[in-house]
Design a protein around this motif. Structure first.
Motif, PDB file in Angstrom:
ATOM      1  N   LYS A  43      -4.865  25.297 -30.539  1.00  0.00           N
ATOM      2  CA  LYS A  43      -4.990  25.869 -31.874  1.00  0.00           C
ATOM      3  C   LYS A  43      -5.495  27.314 -31.828  1.00  0.00           C
ATOM      4  N   PHE A  44      -6.237  27.637 -30.816  1.00  0.00           N
ATOM      5  CA  PHE A  44      -6.753  28.993 -30.647  1.00  0.00           C
ATOM      6  C   PHE A  44      -6.658  29.372 -29.169  1.00  0.00           C
ATOM      7  N   ARG A  45      -6.351  30.662 -28.919  1.00  0.00           N
ATOM      8  CA  ARG A  45      -6.316  31.119 -27.534  1.00  0.00           C
ATOM      9  C   ARG A  45      -6.500  32.629 -27.521  1.00  0.00           C
ATOM     10  N   VAL A  46      -7.279  33.091 -26.563  1.00  0.00           N
ATOM     11  CA  VAL A  46      -7.450  34.524 -26.347  1.00  0.00           C
ATOM     12  C   VAL A  46      -6.916  34.849 -24.956  1.00  0.00           C
ATOM     13  N   LEU A  47      -6.046  35.828 -24.882  1.00  0.00           N
ATOM     14  CA  LEU A  47      -5.433  36.229 -23.624  1.00  0.00           C
ATOM     15  C   LEU A  47      -5.714  37.694 -23.350  1.00  0.00           C
ATOM     16  N   LYS A  48      -5.633  38.064 -22.087  1.00  0.00           N
ATOM     17  CA  LYS A  48      -5.646  39.472 -21.727  1.00  0.00           C
ATOM     18  C   LYS A  48      -4.198  39.935 -21.548  1.00  0.00           C
ATOM     19  N   THR A  49      -3.978  41.206 -21.785  1.00  0.00           N
ATOM     20  CA  THR A  49      -2.639  41.762 -21.620  1.00  0.00           C
ATOM     21  C   THR A  49      -2.101  41.423 -20.236  1.00  0.00           C
ATOM     22  N   GLY A  50      -0.855  40.924 -20.209  1.00  0.00           N
ATOM     23  CA  GLY A  50      -0.217  40.597 -18.942  1.00  0.00           C
ATOM     24  C   GLY A  50      -0.326  39.139 -18.544  1.00  0.00           C
ATOM     25  N   GLN A  51      -1.237  38.408 -19.161  1.00  0.00           N
ATOM     26  CA  GLN A  51      -1.365  36.989 -18.835  1.00  0.00           C
ATOM     27  C   GLN A  51      -0.221  36.191 -19.460  1.00  0.00           C
ATOM     28  N   SER A  52      -0.012  35.007 -18.947  1.00  0.00           N
ATOM     29  CA  SER A  52       1.037  34.146 -19.478  1.00  0.00           C
ATOM     30  C   SER A  52       0.406  32.904 -20.092  1.00  0.00           C
ATOM     31  N   MET A  53       1.153  32.277 -20.995  1.00  0.00           N
ATOM     32  CA  MET A  53       0.685  31.035 -21.582  1.00  0.00           C
ATOM     33  C   MET A  53       1.854  30.301 -22.231  1.00  0.00           C
ATOM     34  N   THR A  54       1.619  29.028 -22.503  1.00  0.00           N
ATOM     35  CA  THR A  54       2.614  28.198 -23.166  1.00  0.00           C
ATOM     36  C   THR A  54       1.984  27.496 -24.355  1.00  0.00           C
ATOM     37  N   LEU A  55       2.679  27.548 -25.485  1.00  0.00           N
ATOM     38  CA  LEU A  55       2.281  26.781 -26.666  1.00  0.00           C
ATOM     39  C   LEU A  55       3.163  25.535 -26.726  1.00  0.00           C
ATOM     40  N   LEU A  56       2.529  24.404 -26.983  1.00  0.00           N
ATOM     41  CA  LEU A  56       3.257  23.150 -27.048  1.00  0.00           C
ATOM     42  C   LEU A  56       3.349  22.667 -28.486  1.00  0.00           C
ATOM     43  N   CYS A  57       4.536  22.246 -28.869  1.00  0.00           N
ATOM     44  CA  CYS A  57       4.757  21.645 -30.176  1.00  0.00           C
ATOM     45  C   CYS A  57       5.338  20.256 -29.961  1.00  0.00           C
ATOM     46  N   ALA A  58       4.743  19.279 -30.611  1.00  0.00           N
ATOM     47  CA  ALA A  58       5.222  17.904 -30.514  1.00  0.00           C
ATOM     48  C   ALA A  58       5.405  17.334 -31.907  1.00  0.00           C
ATOM     49  N   GLN A  59       6.562  16.674 -32.122  1.00  0.00           N
ATOM     50  CA  GLN A  59       6.810  16.027 -33.422  1.00  0.00           C
ATOM     51  C   GLN A  59       7.189  14.572 -33.188  1.00  0.00           C
ATOM     52  N   ASP A  60       6.709  13.733 -34.098  1.00  0.00           N
ATOM     53  CA  ASP A  60       6.932  12.290 -33.960  1.00  0.00           C
ATOM     54  C   ASP A  60       7.835  11.740 -35.048  1.00  0.00           C
ATOM     55  N   MET A  61       8.673  12.600 -35.632  1.00  0.00           N
ATOM     56  CA  MET A  61       9.541  12.192 -36.730  1.00  0.00           C
ATOM     57  C   MET A  61      11.004  12.050 -36.290  1.00  0.00           C
ATOM     58  N   ASN A  62      11.253  12.180 -34.998  1.00  0.00           N
ATOM     59  CA  ASN A  62      12.606  12.065 -34.448  1.00  0.00           C
ATOM     60  C   ASN A  62      13.562  13.130 -35.024  1.00  0.00           C
ATOM     61  N   HIS A  63      13.021  14.297 -35.320  1.00  0.00           N
ATOM     62  CA  HIS A  63      13.835  15.364 -35.877  1.00  0.00           C
ATOM     63  C   HIS A  63      14.675  16.044 -34.804  1.00  0.00           C
ATOM     64  N   GLU A  64      15.909  16.401 -35.198  1.00  0.00           N
ATOM     65  CA  GLU A  64      16.781  17.115 -34.267  1.00  0.00           C
ATOM     66  C   GLU A  64      16.403  18.589 -34.138  1.00  0.00           C
ATOM     67  N   TYR A  65      16.018  19.203 -35.248  1.00  0.00           N
ATOM     68  CA  TYR A  65      15.853  20.648 -35.301  1.00  0.00           C
ATOM     69  C   TYR A  65      14.382  21.029 -35.175  1.00  0.00           C
ATOM     70  N   MET A  66      14.125  22.026 -34.347  1.00  0.00           N
ATOM     71  CA  MET A  66      12.760  22.527 -34.193  1.00  0.00           C
ATOM     72  C   MET A  66      12.782  24.043 -34.155  1.00  0.00           C
ATOM     73  N   TYR A  67      11.669  24.646 -34.602  1.00  0.00           N
ATOM     74  CA  TYR A  67      11.611  26.089 -34.790  1.00  0.00           C
ATOM     75  C   TYR A  67      10.254  26.616 -34.351  1.00  0.00           C
ATOM     76  N   TRP A  68      10.235  27.866 -33.913  1.00  0.00           N
ATOM     77  CA  TRP A  68       8.984  28.596 -33.714  1.00  0.00           C
ATOM     78  C   TRP A  68       9.019  29.852 -34.582  1.00  0.00           C
ATOM     79  N   TYR A  69       7.974  30.016 -35.397  1.00  0.00           N
ATOM     80  CA  TYR A  69       7.799  31.194 -36.236  1.00  0.00           C
ATOM     81  C   TYR A  69       6.502  31.892 -35.850  1.00  0.00           C
ATOM     82  N   ARG A  70       6.444  33.183 -36.168  1.00  0.00           N
ATOM     83  CA  ARG A  70       5.174  33.887 -36.111  1.00  0.00           C
ATOM     84  C   ARG A  70       4.868  34.435 -37.497  1.00  0.00           C
ATOM     85  N   GLN A  71       3.585  34.415 -37.836  1.00  0.00           N
ATOM     86  CA  GLN A  71       3.149  34.887 -39.153  1.00  0.00           C
ATOM     87  C   GLN A  71       2.194  36.050 -38.977  1.00  0.00           C
TER      88      GLN A  71
END
Lengths: 114, 116
Positions: free
Chosen positions: A9-37
């Motif tokens: 839910k929260f993460r602080v990174l330094k420039t150049g570092q890598s990371m992965t955000l995980l999204c999991a859904q339990d509704m058996n949906h076909e379509y998934m999206y990533w947005y930034r706000q």
């Protein structure tokens, strides 16, 4: 009734570092999206997937990669984080294409890149 | 190309007063229109949607919106707001994107602040 779950839910990174955000859904949906706000800019689509094993670019894909190896999971990766990627990231899923179907959103992941 | 304009970034209103949040869109194809609400520290949830049929659409929590094709508008209204309606509201329009598929384009949001 988990719906769409994002980790972390929260993460602080330094420039150049890598990371992965995980999204999991339990509704058996076909379509998934990533947005930034970002303040004053609404939500912008980064990448999306229309089914397991498929991904496609949205309107702001540069600097991000995604994978959908399992139907219920959609991963967003930052290979080399930049301060411009400081944002709140939302994952969403839907049973139908976004143009007609309701999107179900996670609670967001707040990322700060120093 | 499609776009959404939310004319007001912030709307303050007293409790039990009526409110209208404005949304105008542009699109070269038939449109589907949506309003989403985001409560503090939460994700967005669908408030209502217009796909076809009656131009007056009723949603959750007493909100409604009217699709006006001639004015390319989809304004959101509520006759009497409550403190719990304090949130950010996003208008969105859907359409076809280059290469096929569909895309949902969001407006920049309107912060509704309900005061006692």
């Amino acid at each position: 009734n988990a719906g769409v779950t994002q980790t972390p839910k929260f993460r602080v990174l330094k420039t150049g570092q890598s990371m992965t955000l995980l999204c999991a859904q339990d509704m058996n949906h076909e379509y998934m999206y990533w947005y930034r706000q970002d303040p004053g800019m609404g939500l912008r689509l980064i990448h999306y997937s229309v089914g397991e094993g498929t991904t496609a670019k949205g309107e702001v894909p540069d600097g991000y990669n995604v994978s959908r190896l399992k139907k219920q999971n959609f991963l967003l990766g930052l290979e080399s984080a930049a301060p411009s990627q400081t944002s709140v990231y939302f994952c969403a899923s839907s049973s139908r294409p976004s143009n007609t179907g309701e999107l179900f959103f996670g609670e967001g992941s707040r990322l700060t890149v120093l | 190309a499609q776009s959404v304009t939310q004319l007001d970034s912030q709307v303050p209103v007293f409790e039990e007063a009526p409110v209208e949040l404005r949304c105008n869109y542009s699109s070269s194809v038939s449109v589907y229109l949506f309003w989403y609400v985001q409560y503090p520290n939460q994700g967005l949830q669908l408030l209502l949607k217009y796909l076809s049929g009656s131009t007056l659409v009723k949603g959750i929590n007493g909100f409604e919106a009217e699709f006006n094709k001639s004015q390319t508008s989809f304004h959101l209204r509520k006759p009497s707001v409550h403190i719990s309606d304090t949130a950010e509201y996003f208008c969105a329009v859907s359409g076809v994107v280059t290469g096929g598929g569909n895309k949902l384009t969001f407006g920049t949001g309107t912060q509704l602040k309900v005061e006692l």
